[in-house]
Design a protein around this motif. Structure first.
Motif, mmCIF file in Angstrom:
data_model
loop_
_atom_site.group_PDB
_atom_site.id
_atom_site.type_symbol
_atom_site.label_atom_id
_atom_site.label_comp_id
_atom_site.label_asym_id
_atom_site.label_seq_id
_atom_site.Cartn_x
_atom_site.Cartn_y
_atom_site.Cartn_z
ATOM 1 N N LEU A 135 48.360 44.321 34.392
ATOM 2 C CA LEU A 135 46.927 44.158 34.323
ATOM 3 C C LEU A 135 46.426 42.782 34.509
ATOM 4 O O LEU A 135 47.204 41.620 34.318
ATOM 5 N N VAL A 136 45.359 42.549 35.373
ATOM 6 C CA VAL A 136 44.806 41.463 35.601
ATOM 7 C C VAL A 136 43.236 41.358 35.281
ATOM 8 O O VAL A 136 42.541 42.393 35.104
ATOM 9 N N VAL A 171 40.683 48.834 32.097
ATOM 10 C CA VAL A 171 41.233 49.068 30.831
ATOM 11 C C VAL A 171 40.864 48.272 29.974
ATOM 12 O O VAL A 171 40.654 46.892 30.124
ATOM 13 N N ARG A 172 40.380 48.442 28.615
ATOM 14 C CA ARG A 172 40.006 47.819 27.523
ATOM 15 C C ARG A 172 41.144 47.450 26.630
ATOM 16 O O ARG A 172 41.716 48.329 25.946
ATOM 17 N N VAL A 173 41.429 46.258 26.463
ATOM 18 C CA VAL A 173 42.452 45.895 25.443
ATOM 19 C C VAL A 173 41.955 44.856 24.427
ATOM 20 O O VAL A 173 41.477 43.530 24.801
ATOM 21 N N ASN A 174 41.850 45.185 23.353
ATOM 22 C CA ASN A 174 41.267 44.136 22.199
ATOM 23 C C ASN A 174 39.888 43.615 22.507
ATOM 24 O O ASN A 174 39.536 42.432 22.437
ATOM 25 N N GLY A 175 39.009 44.405 23.285
ATOM 26 C CA GLY A 175 37.765 43.903 23.627
ATOM 27 C C GLY A 175 37.723 43.258 25.103
ATOM 28 O O GLY A 175 36.407 42.999 25.507
ATOM 29 N N ARG A 176 38.929 43.010 25.628
ATOM 30 C CA ARG A 176 38.995 42.338 26.868
ATOM 31 C C ARG A 176 38.851 43.400 27.777
ATOM 32 O O ARG A 176 39.538 44.348 27.830
ATOM 33 N N LYS A 177 38.306 43.080 29.154
ATOM 34 C CA LYS A 177 38.089 44.161 30.278
ATOM 35 C C LYS A 177 39.377 43.654 31.330
ATOM 36 O O LYS A 177 39.398 42.218 31.727
ATOM 37 N N LEU A 178 40.220 44.459 31.420
ATOM 38 C CA LEU A 178 41.459 43.983 32.454
ATOM 39 C C LEU A 178 41.405 45.333 33.498
ATOM 40 O O LEU A 178 40.845 46.299 33.175
ATOM 41 N N ASN A 179 42.027 45.093 34.407
ATOM 42 C CA ASN A 179 42.241 45.890 35.595
ATOM 43 C C ASN A 179 43.936 46.450 35.748
ATOM 44 O O ASN A 179 44.744 45.368 35.962
ATOM 45 N N SER A 180 44.006 47.557 36.083
ATOM 46 C CA SER A 180 45.476 47.929 36.142
ATOM 47 C C SER A 180 45.741 47.930 37.718
ATOM 48 O O SER A 180 45.131 48.729 38.627
ATOM 49 N N LEU A 181 46.659 47.056 38.120
ATOM 50 C CA LEU A 181 47.259 46.855 39.608
ATOM 51 C C LEU A 181 47.817 48.159 39.938
ATOM 52 O O LEU A 181 47.591 48.498 41.153
ATOM 53 N N GLU A 182 48.523 48.861 39.258
ATOM 54 C CA GLU A 182 49.074 49.926 39.818
ATOM 55 C C GLU A 182 48.177 51.101 40.441
ATOM 56 O O GLU A 182 48.236 51.714 41.461
#
Length: 70
Positions: A19-20, A47-58
Protein backbone atom coordinates in the motif's frame (compact mmCIF):
# COMPACT_ATOMS: atom_id res chain seq x y z
CA UNK A 1 -0.86 5.92 18.62
CA UNK A 2 0.86 8.43 16.35
CA UNK A 3 0.35 8.47 12.62
CA UNK A 4 3.36 7.22 10.71
CA UNK A 5 4.93 10.05 8.74
CA UNK A 6 7.30 8.01 6.63
CA UNK A 7 7.10 8.69 2.92
CA UNK A 8 9.58 7.55 0.32
CA UNK A 9 10.23 8.79 -3.19
CA UNK A 10 12.64 5.94 -3.93
CA UNK A 11 10.85 3.84 -6.56
CA UNK A 12 12.85 0.73 -5.62
CA UNK A 13 11.53 0.96 -2.05
CA UNK A 14 7.99 1.67 -3.25
CA UNK A 15 7.91 -1.33 -5.61
CA UNK A 16 8.07 -3.65 -2.60
CA UNK A 17 5.17 -2.07 -0.72
CA UNK A 18 1.62 -3.36 -0.75
CA UNK A 19 0.00 0.00 0.00
CA UNK A 20 1.17 3.52 -0.78
CA UNK A 21 -0.04 7.05 -0.09
CA UNK A 22 -1.31 9.35 -2.84
CA UNK A 23 2.02 11.18 -2.90
CA UNK A 24 3.97 7.92 -3.24
CA UNK A 25 1.57 6.72 -5.95
CA UNK A 26 2.28 9.88 -7.93
CA UNK A 27 6.00 9.12 -7.71
CA UNK A 28 5.57 5.50 -8.81
CA UNK A 29 3.33 6.37 -11.76
CA UNK A 30 5.08 9.60 -12.70
CA UNK A 31 1.80 11.50 -13.00
CA UNK A 32 0.06 14.39 -11.29
CA UNK A 33 -2.28 14.35 -8.30
CA UNK A 34 -5.56 14.27 -10.24
CA UNK A 35 -4.39 11.51 -12.58
CA UNK A 36 -3.06 9.36 -9.72
CA UNK A 37 -6.35 9.68 -7.83
CA UNK A 38 -8.35 8.87 -10.97
CA UNK A 39 -6.28 5.75 -11.66
CA UNK A 40 -6.67 4.58 -8.05
CA UNK A 41 -10.46 5.06 -8.26
CA UNK A 42 -10.76 3.30 -11.64
CA UNK A 43 -8.64 0.40 -10.38
CA UNK A 44 -10.76 0.11 -7.21
CA UNK A 45 -7.45 0.30 -5.34
CA UNK A 46 -8.41 2.71 -2.54
CA UNK A 47 -8.07 1.11 0.91
CA UNK A 48 -8.93 2.69 4.27
CA UNK A 49 -6.73 1.64 7.19
CA UNK A 50 -7.43 3.27 10.56
CA UNK A 51 -8.78 6.36 8.83
CA UNK A 52 -5.87 6.66 6.41
CA UNK A 53 -6.45 6.50 2.67
CA UNK A 54 -3.95 4.23 0.97
CA UNK A 55 -3.71 2.69 -2.49
CA UNK A 56 -3.09 -0.96 -3.39
CA UNK A 57 -0.20 -1.21 -5.83
CA UNK A 58 -1.21 -4.74 -6.81
CA UNK A 59 -4.66 -3.61 -7.99
CA UNK A 60 -3.15 -0.65 -9.80
CA UNK A 61 -0.66 -2.92 -11.60
CA UNK A 62 -3.49 -5.24 -12.65
CA UNK A 63 -5.56 -2.30 -13.86
CA UNK A 64 -2.70 -0.85 -15.92
CA UNK A 65 -2.00 -4.27 -17.47
CA UNK A 66 -5.68 -4.58 -18.40
CA UNK A 67 -5.82 -1.09 -19.91
CA UNK A 68 -2.58 -1.70 -21.78
CA UNK A 69 -4.00 -4.94 -23.19
CA UNK A 70 -1.57 -7.38 -21.60
Amino acid sequence: MEKTKYASNDTEVLKNRLLVTDEELRCVLGVGRKTAKAIAQEADAVVRVNGRKLNSLEKIRQYIDTVAGK
